[in-house]
Write a protein that holds these residues in place. Structure first.
Motif, PDB file in Angstrom:
ATOM      1  N   ILE A   1       0.870  -1.173   0.000  1.00 32.28           N
ATOM      2  CA  ILE A   1       0.000   0.000   0.000  1.00 32.28           C
ATOM      3  C   ILE A   1       0.907   1.222   0.000  1.00 32.28           C
ATOM      4  CG2 ILE A   1      -0.271   0.079   2.508  1.00 32.28           C
ATOM      5  CD1 ILE A   1      -3.303   0.818   1.674  1.00 32.28           C
ATOM      6  N   VAL A   2       0.516   2.223  -0.762  1.00 32.59           N
ATOM      7  CA  VAL A   2       1.330   3.425  -0.910  1.00 32.59           C
ATOM      8  C   VAL A   2       0.448   4.644  -0.676  1.00 32.59           C
ATOM      9  CG1 VAL A   2       1.006   3.543  -3.413  1.00 32.59           C
ATOM     10  CG2 VAL A   2       3.012   4.594  -2.403  1.00 32.59           C
ATOM     11  N   GLY A   3       1.021   5.660  -0.073  1.00 30.71           N
ATOM     12  CA  GLY A   3       0.299   6.905   0.155  1.00 30.71           C
ATOM     13  C   GLY A   3       1.262   8.062   0.197  1.00 30.71           C
ATOM     14  N   GLY A   4       0.756   9.247  -0.095  1.00 31.93           N
ATOM     15  CA  GLY A   4       1.647  10.387  -0.048  1.00 31.93           C
ATOM     16  C   GLY A   4       0.988  11.685  -0.421  1.00 31.93           C
ATOM     17  N   LEU A   5       1.838  12.692  -0.526  1.00 30.00           N
ATOM     18  CA  LEU A   5       1.431  14.051  -0.847  1.00 30.00           C
ATOM     19  C   LEU A   5       2.109  14.473  -2.140  1.00 30.00           C
ATOM     20  CD1 LEU A   5       2.017  15.605   2.688  1.00 30.00           C
ATOM     21  CD2 LEU A   5      -0.154  14.834   1.727  1.00 30.00           C
ATOM     22  N   GLY A   6       1.468  15.356  -2.877  1.00 26.61           N
ATOM     23  CA  GLY A   6       2.061  15.845  -4.107  1.00 26.61           C
ATOM     24  C   GLY A   6       1.707  17.288  -4.362  1.00 26.61           C
ATOM     25  N   VAL A   7       2.500  17.911  -5.218  1.00 24.40           N
ATOM     26  CA  VAL A   7       2.282  19.292  -5.626  1.00 24.40           C
ATOM     27  C   VAL A   7       2.329  19.335  -7.145  1.00 24.40           C
ATOM     28  CG1 VAL A   7       3.199  21.652  -5.558  1.00 24.40           C
ATOM     29  CG2 VAL A   7       3.370  20.206  -3.542  1.00 24.40           C
ATOM     30  N   ASP A   8       1.368  20.014  -7.753  1.00 22.35           N
ATOM     31  CA  ASP A   8       1.358  20.260  -9.194  1.00 22.35           C
ATOM     32  C   ASP A   8       1.625  21.737  -9.420  1.00 22.35           C
ATOM     33  OD1 ASP A   8       0.587  17.625  -9.708  1.00 22.35           O
ATOM     34  OD2 ASP A   8      -1.539  18.129  -9.623  1.00 22.35           O
ATOM     35  N   VAL A   9       2.598  22.039 -10.270  1.00 25.52           N
ATOM     36  CA  VAL A   9       2.858  23.409 -10.696  1.00 25.52           C
ATOM     37  C   VAL A   9       2.862  23.386 -12.214  1.00 25.52           C
ATOM     38  CG1 VAL A   9       4.445  25.353 -10.615  1.00 25.52           C
ATOM     39  CG2 VAL A   9       4.247  23.839  -8.630  1.00 25.52           C
ATOM     40  N   SER A  10       1.751  23.810 -12.795  1.00 22.12           N
ATOM     41  CA  SER A  10       1.547  23.750 -14.233  1.00 22.12           C
ATOM     42  C   SER A  10       1.693  22.294 -14.691  1.00 22.12           C
ATOM     43  CB  SER A  10       2.510  24.695 -14.939  1.00 22.12           C
ATOM     44  OG  SER A  10       2.138  24.838 -16.291  1.00 22.12           O
ATOM     45  N   SER A  11       2.644  21.975 -15.555  1.00 26.96           N
ATOM     46  CA  SER A  11       2.816  20.604 -16.061  1.00 26.96           C
ATOM     47  C   SER A  11       3.772  19.775 -15.214  1.00 26.96           C
ATOM     48  CB  SER A  11       3.325  20.642 -17.499  1.00 26.96           C
ATOM     49  OG  SER A  11       2.350  21.203 -18.348  1.00 26.96           O
ATOM     50  N   PHE A  12       4.388  20.348 -14.202  1.00 29.08           N
ATOM     51  CA  PHE A  12       5.357  19.635 -13.369  1.00 29.08           C
ATOM     52  C   PHE A  12       4.692  19.118 -12.093  1.00 29.08           C
ATOM     53  CE2 PHE A  12       7.866  22.429 -16.003  1.00 29.08           C
ATOM     54  CZ  PHE A  12       8.876  21.577 -16.432  1.00 29.08           C
ATOM     55  N   THR A  13       5.157  17.955 -11.625  1.00 28.09           N
ATOM     56  CA  THR A  13       4.639  17.367 -10.390  1.00 28.09           C
ATOM     57  C   THR A  13       5.806  16.976  -9.497  1.00 28.09           C
ATOM     58  OG1 THR A  13       4.631  15.090 -11.197  1.00 28.09           O
ATOM     59  CG2 THR A  13       2.663  16.403 -11.617  1.00 28.09           C
ATOM     60  N   VAL A  14       5.579  17.037  -8.197  1.00 27.71           N
ATOM     61  CA  VAL A  14       6.542  16.569  -7.201  1.00 27.71           C
ATOM     62  C   VAL A  14       5.750  15.728  -6.200  1.00 27.71           C
ATOM     63  CG1 VAL A  14       8.183  17.231  -5.401  1.00 27.71           C
ATOM     64  CG2 VAL A  14       7.968  18.640  -7.451  1.00 27.71           C
ATOM     65  N   ASP A  15       6.277  14.535  -5.867  1.00 25.63           N
ATOM     66  CA  ASP A  15       5.576  13.630  -4.958  1.00 25.63           C
ATOM     67  C   ASP A  15       6.502  13.152  -3.854  1.00 25.63           C
ATOM     68  OD1 ASP A  15       2.877  13.063  -6.191  1.00 25.63           O
ATOM     69  OD2 ASP A  15       4.175  12.617  -7.887  1.00 25.63           O
ATOM     70  N   LEU A  16       5.961  13.024  -2.661  1.00 19.55           N
ATOM     71  CA  LEU A  16       6.623  12.375  -1.529  1.00 19.55           C
ATOM     72  C   LEU A  16       5.701  11.253  -1.085  1.00 19.55           C
ATOM     73  CD1 LEU A  16       8.838  12.188   0.661  1.00 19.55           C
ATOM     74  CD2 LEU A  16       7.433  13.739   2.035  1.00 19.55           C
ATOM     75  N   ARG A  17       6.221   9.995  -1.103  1.00 21.79           N
ATOM     76  CA  ARG A  17       5.369   8.836  -0.812  1.00 21.79           C
ATOM     77  C   ARG A  17       6.051   7.863   0.128  1.00 21.79           C
ATOM     78  NH1 ARG A  17       3.569   7.280  -6.935  1.00 21.79           N
ATOM     79  NH2 ARG A  17       2.418   9.176  -7.368  1.00 21.79           N
ATOM     80  N   TYR A  18       5.187   7.093   0.803  1.00 19.22           N
ATOM     81  CA  TYR A  18       5.650   5.979   1.625  1.00 19.22           C
ATOM     82  C   TYR A  18       4.943   4.719   1.150  1.00 19.22           C
ATOM     83  CZ  TYR A  18       6.421   2.849   5.530  1.00 19.22           C
ATOM     84  OH  TYR A  18       6.763   1.765   6.287  1.00 19.22           O
ATOM     85  N   GLU A  19       5.710   3.658   0.927  1.00 20.28           N
ATOM     86  CA  GLU A  19       5.160   2.370   0.514  1.00 20.28           C
ATOM     87  C   GLU A  19       5.445   1.343   1.599  1.00 20.28           C
ATOM     88  OE1 GLU A  19       6.230  -1.054  -2.755  1.00 20.28           O
ATOM     89  OE2 GLU A  19       6.304   1.042  -3.422  1.00 20.28           O
ATOM     90  N   HIS A  20       4.414   0.611   1.975  1.00 13.61           N
ATOM     91  CA  HIS A  20       4.553  -0.423   2.999  1.00 13.61           C
ATOM     92  C   HIS A  20       4.125  -1.756   2.390  1.00 13.61           C
ATOM     93  CE1 HIS A  20       4.841  -1.803   7.176  1.00 13.61           C
ATOM     94  NE2 HIS A  20       3.888  -2.642   6.826  1.00 13.61           N
ATOM     95  N   GLY A  21       5.056  -2.697   2.318  1.00 17.92           N
ATOM     96  CA  GLY A  21       4.753  -4.003   1.754  1.00 17.92           C
ATOM     97  C   GLY A  21       3.776  -4.780   2.613  1.00 17.92           C
ATOM     98  N   LEU A  22       2.837  -5.463   1.962  1.00 10.69           N
ATOM     99  CA  LEU A  22       1.882  -6.320   2.666  1.00 10.69           C
ATOM    100  C   LEU A  22       2.253  -7.792   2.545  1.00 10.69           C
ATOM    101  CD1 LEU A  22      -1.429  -4.570   1.538  1.00 10.69           C
ATOM    102  CD2 LEU A  22      -0.183  -4.266   3.681  1.00 10.69           C
ATOM    103  N   THR A  23       3.111  -8.121   1.574  1.00 11.15           N
ATOM    104  CA  THR A  23       3.501  -9.498   1.303  1.00 11.15           C
ATOM    105  C   THR A  23       4.870  -9.792   1.896  1.00 11.15           C
ATOM    106  OG1 THR A  23       2.315  -9.387  -0.797  1.00 11.15           O
ATOM    107  CG2 THR A  23       3.899 -11.177  -0.549  1.00 11.15           C
ATOM    108  N   ASN A  24       4.977 -10.914   2.589  1.00 16.16           N
ATOM    109  CA  ASN A  24       6.277 -11.398   3.042  1.00 16.16           C
ATOM    110  C   ASN A  24       6.992 -11.936   1.810  1.00 16.16           C
ATOM    111  OD1 ASN A  24       8.487 -12.578   4.237  1.00 16.16           O
ATOM    112  ND2 ASN A  24       7.329 -14.085   5.409  1.00 16.16           N
ATOM    113  N   ILE A  25       8.062 -11.263   1.359  1.00 15.19           N
ATOM    114  CA  ILE A  25       8.694 -11.655   0.101  1.00 15.19           C
ATOM    115  C   ILE A  25       9.709 -12.782   0.256  1.00 15.19           C
ATOM    116  CG2 ILE A  25       8.282  -9.435  -0.965  1.00 15.19           C
ATOM    117  CD1 ILE A  25      11.214  -8.775  -0.499  1.00 15.19           C
ATOM    118  N   GLY A  26      10.018 -13.170   1.492  1.00 17.99           N
ATOM    119  CA  GLY A  26      10.911 -14.309   1.687  1.00 17.99           C
ATOM    120  C   GLY A  26      10.150 -15.615   1.509  1.00 17.99           C
TER     121      GLY A  26
END
Length: 193
Positions: A147-172
């Motif tokens: 699951i991923v969530g975050g904040l972003g800013v749009d300035v005209s055609s440009f975007t900036v994002d800060l996100r955190y992703e937390h895995g739900l699946t044990n990958i081992g």
């Protein structure tokens, strides 16, 4: 008379804004990001297992009435430090990641702030896990969800994002402690449509 003119201006702006919110919007663009990931954080946001990787890909956004859906597809290289049975190692997961974000945009015109969250599906394409110079790639699953969530800013055609992703699946495959990807990313993008 001044109050009547002011009321008319507010009414026209309100109708214009509400109609703009009801019209569907569509954007398509490219993005790149730096990510800071680990397999387990032991309760800390960053530790010695956190390594830097990158993401490159495309995104789209379809919105109506102030809400939007933003599917993305990007190639990600996630580097992690690994501690297994008191042995230290390092790993690289190269994957195709597909997040489907739901969000809202607050702002008018070319400047806007976004809040987004949703699931992310990760499909490993390649990678390398080395613990004490022994390759252990086969010990890890080739797909995962998070699951991923975050904040972003749009300035005209440009975007900036800060996100955190937390895995739900044990990958081992056989790992006794859960090994889930935890990742922060900061990215920039450009909407060409």
């Amino acid at each position: 008379m001044k109050k009547l003119i002011l009321a008319a201006i507010v009414c026209v702006l309100s109708v214009t804004y509400s109609q703009a919110q009801l019209l569907p919007s569509f954007k398509l663009g490219v993005k790149g990001a730096l990510n800071f990931s680990s397999l387990h954080s032991e309760g800390k946001l960053f530790n010695s297992d956190t390594k830097t990787g990158y993401q490159l890909g495309v995104w789209g956004r379809v919105g109506i009435a102030g809400f939007h859906v933003q599917p993305e597809a990007y190639f990600a290289s996630k580097r992690v430090g690994i501690t297994e049975n008191s042995e230290d190692g390092e790993g690289t997961f190269k994957s195709l990641d597909v997040p489907i974000l739901l969000g809202t945009r607050i702002g008018l015109g070319p400047l806007g702030f976004r809040i987004q969250a949703g699931p992310v599906f990760s499909f490993a394409q390649d990678g390398e896990i080395k613990i004490n110079n022994v390759t252990r790639w086969e010990d890890y699953k080739k797909s995962s969800t998070g699951i991923v969530g975050g904040l972003g800013v749009d300035v005209s055609s440009f975007t900036v994002d800060l996100r955190y992703e937390h895995g739900l699946t044990n990958i081992g495959q056989n790992a006794t402690p859960d090994q889930k990807i935890r990742m922060w990313s900061i990215g920039v993008g450009y909407a060409f449509l």
